[in-house]
Write a protein that holds these residues in place. Structure first.
Motif, PDB file in Angstrom:
ATOM      1  N   PHE A 213      67.961  -7.263 -45.839  1.00 57.26           N
ATOM      2  CA  PHE A 213      69.198  -7.380 -46.376  1.00 57.26           C
ATOM      3  C   PHE A 213      69.364  -8.524 -47.719  1.00 57.26           C
ATOM      4  CE2 PHE A 213      68.396  -9.072 -42.513  1.00 57.26           C
ATOM      5  CZ  PHE A 213      68.719 -10.871 -42.967  1.00 57.26           C
ATOM      6  N   ALA A 214      70.318  -8.738 -47.832  1.00 53.38           N
ATOM      7  CA  ALA A 214      69.849  -9.900 -49.278  1.00 53.38           C
ATOM      8  C   ALA A 214      69.394 -10.999 -48.895  1.00 53.38           C
ATOM      9  CB  ALA A 214      71.568  -9.735 -50.198  1.00 53.38           C
ATOM     10  N   ARG A 215      68.289 -11.567 -49.763  1.00 52.97           N
ATOM     11  CA  ARG A 215      68.531 -13.263 -49.574  1.00 52.97           C
ATOM     12  C   ARG A 215      69.247 -13.782 -49.774  1.00 52.97           C
ATOM     13  NH1 ARG A 215      65.905 -13.634 -53.862  1.00 52.97           N
ATOM     14  NH2 ARG A 215      67.543 -14.530 -55.301  1.00 52.97           N
ATOM     15  N   GLY A 216      69.585 -15.004 -48.562  1.00 52.15           N
ATOM     16  CA  GLY A 216      70.216 -16.113 -48.138  1.00 52.15           C
ATOM     17  C   GLY A 216      70.408 -17.134 -48.657  1.00 52.15           C
ATOM     18  N   GLU A 217      70.787 -17.986 -49.841  1.00 52.66           N
ATOM     19  CA  GLU A 217      70.659 -18.981 -50.339  1.00 52.66           C
ATOM     20  C   GLU A 217      71.674 -20.366 -50.184  1.00 52.66           C
ATOM     21  OE1 GLU A 217      70.168 -18.466 -54.884  1.00 52.66           O
ATOM     22  OE2 GLU A 217      68.306 -17.070 -54.966  1.00 52.66           O
ATOM     23  N   ALA A 218      71.144 -21.008 -49.683  1.00 57.11           N
ATOM     24  CA  ALA A 218      72.652 -22.620 -49.146  1.00 57.11           C
ATOM     25  C   ALA A 218      71.427 -23.413 -49.831  1.00 57.11           C
ATOM     26  CB  ALA A 218      71.353 -22.285 -47.700  1.00 57.11           C
ATOM     27  N   ASP A 219      72.825 -23.895 -49.540  1.00 56.72           N
ATOM     28  CA  ASP A 219      73.025 -25.476 -50.695  1.00 56.72           C
ATOM     29  C   ASP A 219      72.737 -26.770 -49.452  1.00 56.72           C
ATOM     30  OD1 ASP A 219      72.854 -27.226 -53.676  1.00 56.72           O
ATOM     31  OD2 ASP A 219      74.687 -25.737 -54.465  1.00 56.72           O
ATOM     32  N   LEU A 220      73.184 -27.573 -50.672  1.00 52.56           N
ATOM     33  CA  LEU A 220      73.339 -28.733 -49.198  1.00 52.56           C
ATOM     34  C   LEU A 220      74.557 -28.518 -48.000  1.00 52.56           C
ATOM     35  CD1 LEU A 220      73.807 -31.672 -51.907  1.00 52.56           C
ATOM     36  CD2 LEU A 220      71.261 -30.653 -50.487  1.00 52.56           C
ATOM     37  N   ASP A 221      75.118 -27.686 -47.972  1.00 48.87           N
ATOM     38  CA  ASP A 221      76.616 -27.575 -47.294  1.00 48.87           C
ATOM     39  C   ASP A 221      75.760 -26.013 -46.938  1.00 48.87           C
ATOM     40  OD1 ASP A 221      77.960 -26.511 -44.802  1.00 48.87           O
ATOM     41  OD2 ASP A 221      79.509 -26.121 -47.075  1.00 48.87           O
ATOM     42  N   LEU A 222      74.841 -25.943 -45.944  1.00 49.07           N
ATOM     43  CA  LEU A 222      73.858 -25.093 -45.558  1.00 49.07           C
ATOM     44  C   LEU A 222      74.971 -24.135 -44.457  1.00 49.07           C
ATOM     45  CD1 LEU A 222      71.103 -27.325 -43.491  1.00 49.07           C
ATOM     46  CD2 LEU A 222      71.337 -25.852 -45.788  1.00 49.07           C
ATOM     47  N   ASP A 223      75.630 -24.774 -43.516  1.00 50.03           N
ATOM     48  CA  ASP A 223      76.235 -23.682 -42.894  1.00 50.03           C
ATOM     49  C   ASP A 223      76.459 -22.509 -43.181  1.00 50.03           C
ATOM     50  OD1 ASP A 223      75.318 -25.031 -40.784  1.00 50.03           O
ATOM     51  OD2 ASP A 223      76.356 -26.511 -39.788  1.00 50.03           O
ATOM     52  N   THR A 224      77.223 -22.940 -44.390  1.00 55.26           N
ATOM     53  CA  THR A 224      78.194 -22.445 -45.262  1.00 55.26           C
ATOM     54  C   THR A 224      77.734 -20.539 -45.301  1.00 55.26           C
ATOM     55  OG1 THR A 224      79.709 -23.723 -46.402  1.00 55.26           O
ATOM     56  CG2 THR A 224      79.446 -21.403 -46.708  1.00 55.26           C
ATOM     57  N   ILE A 225      76.146 -20.653 -45.710  1.00 54.29           N
ATOM     58  CA  ILE A 225      75.673 -19.446 -46.472  1.00 54.29           C
ATOM     59  C   ILE A 225      74.662 -19.089 -45.103  1.00 54.29           C
ATOM     60  CG2 ILE A 225      73.431 -18.421 -47.310  1.00 54.29           C
ATOM     61  CD1 ILE A 225      75.908 -18.303 -48.872  1.00 54.29           C
ATOM     62  N   ALA A 226      73.620 -20.507 -44.238  1.00 54.33           N
ATOM     63  CA  ALA A 226      72.543 -20.183 -43.069  1.00 54.33           C
ATOM     64  C   ALA A 226      73.465 -19.165 -42.062  1.00 54.33           C
ATOM     65  CB  ALA A 226      72.350 -21.602 -42.569  1.00 54.33           C
ATOM     66  N   THR A 227      74.906 -19.513 -41.829  1.00 57.72           N
ATOM     67  CA  THR A 227      75.255 -19.066 -40.656  1.00 57.72           C
ATOM     68  C   THR A 227      75.875 -17.265 -40.178  1.00 57.72           C
ATOM     69  OG1 THR A 227      76.428 -21.508 -40.178  1.00 57.72           O
ATOM     70  CG2 THR A 227      77.823 -19.013 -38.344  1.00 57.72           C
ATOM     71  N   PRO A 228      76.478 -17.384 -41.497  1.00 56.43           N
ATOM     72  CA  PRO A 228      76.453 -15.338 -41.893  1.00 56.43           C
ATOM     73  C   PRO A 228      75.024 -15.115 -41.948  1.00 56.43           C
ATOM     74  CG  PRO A 228      76.967 -16.351 -44.253  1.00 56.43           C
ATOM     75  CD  PRO A 228      77.257 -17.681 -42.991  1.00 56.43           C
ATOM     76  N   TRP A 229      74.007 -15.774 -42.815  1.00 59.40           N
ATOM     77  CA  TRP A 229      72.752 -14.985 -42.652  1.00 59.40           C
ATOM     78  C   TRP A 229      72.126 -14.881 -41.518  1.00 59.40           C
ATOM     79  CZ3 TRP A 229      67.565 -15.667 -41.354  1.00 59.40           C
ATOM     80  CH2 TRP A 229      67.342 -15.269 -41.821  1.00 59.40           C
ATOM     81  N   LEU A 230      71.984 -16.315 -40.112  1.00 58.94           N
ATOM     82  CA  LEU A 230      71.183 -15.626 -39.268  1.00 58.94           C
ATOM     83  C   LEU A 230      72.389 -14.786 -37.909  1.00 58.94           C
ATOM     84  CD1 LEU A 230      71.217 -19.808 -38.530  1.00 58.94           C
ATOM     85  CD2 LEU A 230      69.498 -18.381 -39.259  1.00 58.94           C
TER      86      LEU A 230
END
Length: 275
Positions: free
Chosen positions: A178-195
């Motif tokens: 699936f697509a690469r996740g690119e988390a910014d300083l607000d990690l959880d916005t991207i990291a949580t759904p990616w996990l």
């Protein structure tokens, strides 16, 4: 600080034996530990010794992380715990502890890695990234992978390390789940759904990959190599570096050859003929 390595659900010892091993090795210096290692290896090689069950690469998720500030490590550990709780075989390794020789055999690999400054990988990941981006990296047609990058979008090279790894794995023949996740300083916005997506994909990929029992013959048949002195294998030269100092009359070199595709294997002490 020694490389951090965590292998989950793979320790073939009971808690009392782990305690016994800790007491046995307490206070041993390096020569003593090396001797003990060789002694144990000799016991394991005795006829009739039974190897402990191990999780095959086809039935295991490998999570590799590279972290400068600890955020990538935290997310990778969380993913590994979630996978273990779901009953999946999983191992978690810091990038500098990952044995790159095993990359060709991996079946499911997740990489969680940050980008530092002007596009540099974390200090603990430099060797891993250099190997993966270099010409020594093997073809990976049997690998499925996903990448989560961490960075700071205020820098021009935002998440470049994650992008490089993602593109390189695909170029080596691996399949992106699936697509690469690119988390910014607000990690959880991207990291949580990616996990969450990573866990679901791992369940799907490994659900039919349960290890099967295998039988090891007592006297394995030795394979006959097609290569010989009269018909040598044409091995590509990966590195040819002169070690002799300037002005030396000797020409001592460090040479690395690739045996990929040859079917050749070797053990310490074997002789290699070069023509």
């Amino acid at each position: 600080m020694p490389p951090a390595t965590a292998t989950l659900s793979a320790l073939p010892l009971s808690e009392d034996k782990v305690d016994l091993l800790a007491r046995l090795t307490d206070g041993l210096d390096a020569p003593g530990l090396w001797w003990l290692s060789g002694y144990a290896a000799g016991l394991a090689a005795r006829p009739g010794a039974r190897p402990a069950a191990a999780v095959e690469a086809s039935a295991r998720l490998t999570v590799v992380y590279g972290s400068q500030t600890g955020n990538a490590k935290r997310l990778a550990e969380l993913l590994a715990r979630q996978a273990e709780t779901s009953g999946l075989g999983v191992r978690l390794l810091r990038a500098d502890a990952y044995p790159v020789r095993e990359l060709a055999a991996e079946k499911l690999l997740y990489v969680v890695i940050s980008t530092q400054g002007d596009g540099d990988p974390p200090d603990d990941s430099r060797g891993f990234v250099e190997h993966l981006l270099g010409k020594r990296a093997p073809a990976l047609p049997g690998l499925k992978f996903a990448v989560l990058g961490l960075g700071d979008s205020s820098y021009p090279q935002f998440n470049v390390t994650g992008r490089q790894i993602d593109a390189r794995l695909e170029a080596l023949g691996a399949q992106r789940l699936f697509a690469r996740g690119e988390a910014d300083l607000d990690l959880d916005t991207i990291a949580t759904p990616w996990l969450a997506q990573a866990l679901a994909a791992a369940r799907e990929s490994l659900k039919s990959a349960a290890p099967l029992a295998s039988v090891t013959p007592l006297r394995p048949t030795a394979a006959v190599s097609p290569w010989s002195r009269d018909k040598p294998f044409a091995a590509p030269v990966l590195a040819n570096q002169r070690l002799s100092g300037r002005g030396s009359h000797k020409d001592v070199r460090h040479v690395e050859l690739s045996l990929e595709g040859s079917g050749l294997s070797y053990l310490p002490g074997d002789a290699l003929g070069v023509w």
